[in-house]
Structures are given as C-alpha cells and as structure tokens.
Design a protein around this motif. Sequence first.
Motif, PDB file in Angstrom:
ATOM      1  N   VAL A 122      -7.046   4.600   5.448  1.00  8.95           N
ATOM      2  CA  VAL A 122      -6.067   3.793   4.740  1.00  8.95           C
ATOM      3  C   VAL A 122      -5.716   2.592   5.615  1.00  8.95           C
ATOM      4  CG1 VAL A 122      -3.703   3.665   3.872  1.00  8.95           C
ATOM      5  CG2 VAL A 122      -5.046   5.718   3.458  1.00  8.95           C
ATOM      6  N   LEU A 123      -5.766   1.407   5.005  1.00  9.24           N
ATOM      7  CA  LEU A 123      -5.340   0.196   5.705  1.00  9.24           C
ATOM      8  C   LEU A 123      -4.120  -0.366   4.989  1.00  9.24           C
ATOM      9  CD1 LEU A 123      -8.386   0.427   6.642  1.00  9.24           C
ATOM     10  CD2 LEU A 123      -8.359  -2.049   6.755  1.00  9.24           C
ATOM     11  N   VAL A 124      -3.104  -0.699   5.753  1.00 11.25           N
ATOM     12  CA  VAL A 124      -1.926  -1.341   5.185  1.00 11.25           C
ATOM     13  C   VAL A 124      -1.751  -2.667   5.915  1.00 11.25           C
ATOM     14  CG1 VAL A 124       0.555  -1.195   4.828  1.00 11.25           C
ATOM     15  CG2 VAL A 124      -0.845   0.861   4.621  1.00 11.25           C
ATOM     16  N   CYS A 125      -1.745  -3.759   5.158  1.00 11.46           N
ATOM     17  CA  CYS A 125      -1.723  -5.109   5.743  1.00 11.46           C
ATOM     18  C   CYS A 125      -2.777  -5.215   6.851  1.00 11.46           C
ATOM     19  CB  CYS A 125      -0.332  -5.456   6.250  1.00 11.46           C
ATOM     20  SG  CYS A 125       0.930  -5.407   4.992  1.00 11.46           S
ATOM     21  N   ASP A 126      -3.931  -4.689   6.581  1.00 13.25           N
ATOM     22  CA  ASP A 126      -5.105  -4.711   7.477  1.00 13.25           C
ATOM     23  C   ASP A 126      -4.999  -3.815   8.708  1.00 13.25           C
ATOM     24  OD1 ASP A 126      -6.335  -6.457   5.707  1.00 13.25           O
ATOM     25  OD2 ASP A 126      -5.508  -8.226   6.723  1.00 13.25           O
ATOM     26  N   TYR A 127      -3.919  -3.071   8.851  1.00 13.23           N
ATOM     27  CA  TYR A 127      -3.823  -2.123   9.970  1.00 13.23           C
ATOM     28  C   TYR A 127      -4.268  -0.741   9.516  1.00 13.23           C
ATOM     29  CZ  TYR A 127      -0.930  -5.644  12.272  1.00 13.23           C
ATOM     30  OH  TYR A 127      -0.464  -6.800  12.841  1.00 13.23           O
ATOM     31  N   ASN A 128      -5.097  -0.108  10.323  1.00  8.42           N
ATOM     32  CA  ASN A 128      -5.560   1.241   9.994  1.00  8.42           C
ATOM     33  C   ASN A 128      -4.497   2.255  10.399  1.00  8.42           C
ATOM     34  OD1 ASN A 128      -6.885   3.824  10.013  1.00  8.42           O
ATOM     35  ND2 ASN A 128      -8.830   2.720   9.964  1.00  8.42           N
ATOM     36  N   ILE A 129      -4.148   3.111   9.456  1.00  5.95           N
ATOM     37  CA  ILE A 129      -3.075   4.072   9.707  1.00  5.95           C
ATOM     38  C   ILE A 129      -3.439   5.040  10.845  1.00  5.95           C
ATOM     39  CG2 ILE A 129      -3.830   5.619   7.822  1.00  5.95           C
ATOM     40  CD1 ILE A 129      -0.190   5.042   8.628  1.00  5.95           C
ATOM     41  N   LYS A 130      -4.749   5.290  11.028  1.00  8.96           N
ATOM     42  CA  LYS A 130      -5.159   6.230  12.077  1.00  8.96           C
ATOM     43  C   LYS A 130      -4.969   5.639  13.469  1.00  8.96           C
ATOM     44  CE  LYS A 130      -8.683   8.918   9.693  1.00  8.96           C
ATOM     45  NZ  LYS A 130     -10.087   8.770   9.299  1.00  8.96           N
ATOM     46  N   ASN A 139      -3.351   2.553  14.146  1.00  8.87           N
ATOM     47  CA  ASN A 139      -2.278   1.572  14.312  1.00  8.87           C
ATOM     48  C   ASN A 139      -1.036   1.927  13.488  1.00  8.87           C
ATOM     49  OD1 ASN A 139      -1.365  -0.773  15.473  1.00  8.87           O
ATOM     50  ND2 ASN A 139      -3.262  -1.874  15.017  1.00  8.87           N
ATOM     51  N   LYS A 140      -0.671   3.186  13.571  1.00  7.23           N
ATOM     52  CA  LYS A 140       0.397   3.719  12.731  1.00  7.23           C
ATOM     53  C   LYS A 140       1.714   2.928  12.858  1.00  7.23           C
ATOM     54  CE  LYS A 140       2.496   8.237  12.193  1.00  7.23           C
ATOM     55  NZ  LYS A 140       2.194   9.653  12.415  1.00  7.23           N
ATOM     56  N   LEU A 141       2.014   2.531  14.079  1.00  8.40           N
ATOM     57  CA  LEU A 141       3.280   1.836  14.313  1.00  8.40           C
ATOM     58  C   LEU A 141       3.346   0.517  13.535  1.00  8.40           C
ATOM     59  CD1 LEU A 141       5.217   3.329  16.091  1.00  8.40           C
ATOM     60  CD2 LEU A 141       4.839   1.624  17.884  1.00  8.40           C
ATOM     61  N   ASN A 142       2.243  -0.229  13.584  1.00  5.34           N
ATOM     62  CA  ASN A 142       2.210  -1.493  12.840  1.00  5.34           C
ATOM     63  C   ASN A 142       2.243  -1.259  11.332  1.00  5.34           C
ATOM     64  OD1 ASN A 142       2.353  -3.795  14.463  1.00  5.34           O
ATOM     65  ND2 ASN A 142       0.322  -3.333  15.285  1.00  5.34           N
ATOM     66  N   VAL A 143       1.593  -0.203  10.893  1.00  5.41           N
ATOM     67  CA  VAL A 143       1.640   0.127   9.463  1.00  5.41           C
ATOM     68  C   VAL A 143       3.090   0.386   9.063  1.00  5.41           C
ATOM     69  CG1 VAL A 143       1.061   1.890   7.752  1.00  5.41           C
ATOM     70  CG2 VAL A 143      -0.710   1.002   9.264  1.00  5.41           C
ATOM     71  N   GLN A 144       3.775   1.205   9.849  1.00  9.29           N
ATOM     72  CA  GLN A 144       5.135   1.578   9.463  1.00  9.29           C
ATOM     73  C   GLN A 144       6.106   0.396   9.536  1.00  9.29           C
ATOM     74  OE1 GLN A 144       5.651   5.292  11.658  1.00  9.29           O
ATOM     75  NE2 GLN A 144       4.828   6.450   9.926  1.00  9.29           N
ATOM     76  N   LYS A 145       5.796  -0.583  10.349  1.00 13.02           N
ATOM     77  CA  LYS A 145       6.602  -1.818  10.387  1.00 13.02           C
ATOM     78  C   LYS A 145       6.520  -2.555   9.056  1.00 13.02           C
ATOM     79  CE  LYS A 145       6.537  -3.300  15.149  1.00 13.02           C
ATOM     80  NZ  LYS A 145       5.731  -4.072  16.098  1.00 13.02           N
ATOM     81  N   HIS A 146       5.347  -2.467   8.423  1.00 12.35           N
ATOM     82  CA  HIS A 146       5.125  -3.222   7.192  1.00 12.35           C
ATOM     83  C   HIS A 146       5.461  -2.435   5.930  1.00 12.35           C
ATOM     84  CE1 HIS A 146       2.851  -5.809   9.918  1.00 12.35           C
ATOM     85  NE2 HIS A 146       3.107  -6.748   9.033  1.00 12.35           N
ATOM     86  N   ILE A 147       5.790  -1.154   6.118  1.00  8.96           N
ATOM     87  CA  ILE A 147       6.002  -0.302   4.949  1.00  8.96           C
ATOM     88  C   ILE A 147       7.445   0.175   4.841  1.00  8.96           C
ATOM     89  CG2 ILE A 147       5.652   2.127   4.324  1.00  8.96           C
ATOM     90  CD1 ILE A 147       2.857   1.818   4.147  1.00  8.96           C
ATOM     91  N   THR A 169       1.796   6.287   4.163  1.00 12.93           N
ATOM     92  CA  THR A 169       2.911   5.971   5.067  1.00 12.93           C
ATOM     93  C   THR A 169       2.754   6.647   6.436  1.00 12.93           C
ATOM     94  OG1 THR A 169       4.124   7.766   3.994  1.00 12.93           O
ATOM     95  CG2 THR A 169       4.614   5.550   3.253  1.00 12.93           C
ATOM     96  N   GLY A 170       1.707   7.425   6.599  1.00 12.55           N
ATOM     97  CA  GLY A 170       1.436   8.018   7.906  1.00 12.55           C
ATOM     98  C   GLY A 170       2.199   9.296   8.208  1.00 12.55           C
ATOM     99  N   PHE A 171       2.804   9.906   7.181  1.00 15.16           N
ATOM    100  CA  PHE A 171       3.545  11.142   7.432  1.00 15.16           C
ATOM    101  C   PHE A 171       2.632  12.363   7.516  1.00 15.16           C
ATOM    102  CE2 PHE A 171       7.027   8.422   6.749  1.00 15.16           C
ATOM    103  CZ  PHE A 171       8.062   8.994   7.472  1.00 15.16           C
TER     104      PHE A 171
END
Length: 298
Positions: free
Chosen positions: A59-67, A69-77, A49-51
């Motif tokens: 870590v990729l979430v919905c193909d976004y790399n947490i390192k 593209n954290k903002l996009n990751v958190q949008k999807h999580i 979750t990028g905390f």
Amino acid sequence: MSIEVKNITKFYKDQKALNNVSFSIKKGEIVGFLGPNGAGKSTMMKIITGFITPSEGDVLVCDYNIKTNKLNVQKHIGYFPEHNPLYLEMYVKEYLLFNASIYKIPKIEVEKIIKKVGLTSEADKKIKQLSKGYRQRVGLAAALLHNPDVLILDEPTTGLDPNQLIEIRSLIKEIGKNKTVLFSTHIMQEVDAICNRVILINKGQIIADENLVELKKNQEQIIEVEFDFRIEKQFIKTIPNLKSADNIHDTSWILTFNTTKDMRPAVFDFAHDNGLKTLKINTKNKNLESLFQELIPN
Ligand code: ADP
Ligand code: MG
C-alpha cells in the motif's frame, strides 16, 4: 496517487479476509467503499492506515510505502476507526487538546477544527453527554487535527438518526472538497449522497469500481427476456422506447431501452398481444442499485 493498493491479501489465521485487492485513488476523490458486513472493509482500512500488516501486497499513501515508511504515511492520513473509540469522561476540547499534544499540533488548530466540524456549542461538555452525531464529529475532528491530505473514515454514519445523518454527510462532503476521502459504509444510498466513485467489495474481493457520474449518465435499461417461441426482430421493434434488440439465443433476447422507466410491463404486454408466453425476464441495468442487488440478493 493519494492511495495505491496493490494486490493486498490478508489472512486471519486460515481465513482469507482480503483476496488480492487492488485499487488506486487520485487526489481529491471522494470514494465510497461499499459492502455488506464482513466484506473486509475495516480490514482494508486498517492496512491502509498501518494498524495491521497485510499477508501479501503493498500500500502506498502519497507515494510512501506503508511497510517501509509508516510514519510518513500516518502524517498524511487521518483515520476515523470503526466504533469511534473516545474517552467518554473527557471534555470535548480537553480530548482534542490531548490528541493535538500527541502530534505536537498548536492549540490554535484545535479551535479551528472545533469550529470547522460544528462543535463550538459542545466544546466544554463531557463526551459522554453528547449525542451520537456530536460524538461522530469529535471523532472526525480528531482525524482532521494534523490536517492530513487523505481521510480514511470507517462507517462514520453508522447509528445516526436521519437528521444527524444529513449533517454528517454534508460535513464529509465539505471536508472532501480539498481532501482525498475513502469512506466505508454498508448503505448504498449513502454512497449516492456523498461520493463520486464507488468501490464494491464482497467476501474480500473487489467486485466493481465505478464512476458514479458515468453510472448516472447512463440512462439505459437492459432487459433479458425469453419467450416460448421464436419471433422475428421486426415484431419486437414494436415495443416502445426500444433502442436495440439482440437475439442472443433461439428464443432469448437482450432488449435495450432508452429510458430508465421500468419497461418490463411493456414487454409482458407485447408478449400477450402476440400470443407469446414470457418464460424469463430480468432487468440488467448497470446502475448502483442493480450492482448492489447483484452483490446482496435481498
Ligand atoms: P467489514 O468491515 O466489511 O464488516 P471486516 O474487515 O471487519 O469486514 O472483516 C472481514 C472478515 O475478517 C470477517 O469475516 C471477520 O470476521 C474477519 N475478521 C476481522 N477482524 C478479524 C480479527 N481481528 N481476527 C479474526 N478475524 C477477523
Ligand atoms: Mg467494518
């Protein structure tokens, strides 16, 4: 893939909390993240979750790399953190409206979520007036507000009484119908009740990753037995329900039965009837319970 964890290692000072952890979760899966206290579950979830940041790996979430593209990751999580931190003095609806305003989510969504998680009757109460079960619902509602594709739930059922447990489990199942869910627990039965896949973690390492449907389909029982004398295979074959017998070493055998009924008494009887002594006997079933027993010996 909804979640891809690639070779994640995490050090807290000198302590390795996660050791080269990799797994991936497809869209729509409900995955149980099972392991004893201190195994590294919360650490892994905080990284997804990028905390917190990992020491190594991606870590990729919905193909976004947490390192990157954290903002996009958190949008999807949607994240339900351990201990479910809530503002106890706030009213349920007020708290959710407050959260919605942070994400610029329309008020109408708050109404929808309140209904969805079954909080309608409690919406105008202070959070501190709520039972633990209802507080967990407030936490789930907060995690769901921005309609994320992926839900990370860190021990959402800890501390609930049996009725609340059943309610929250069925709520998670319901939510999981159109979302990807990774949910942690140290209770094996919980995984059985909710998930279709289990990832077992112990001491920072993944020790099993199993499809539960496959595990349940597997109606075999495997027993390893050592007698005090050599015997011929044809004698062994008189034990009921036996599918196969392999003489792995001298007087040791691996017996596979086509039943899940405990066949150890039958093996003892066989030995007794043939004047043999049983020096060692172990069940080696590959089901969730046996996997878990291997992980945490009593
Ligand atoms: P779990 O959620 O499976 O119980 P955690 O991820 O919380 O496990 O902890 C894994 C290990 O890392 C434990 O040994 C724990 O003591 C340690 N740990 C967790 N968080 C911290 C931290 N902030 N600082 C130092 N050590 C930590
Ligand atoms: Mg934890």
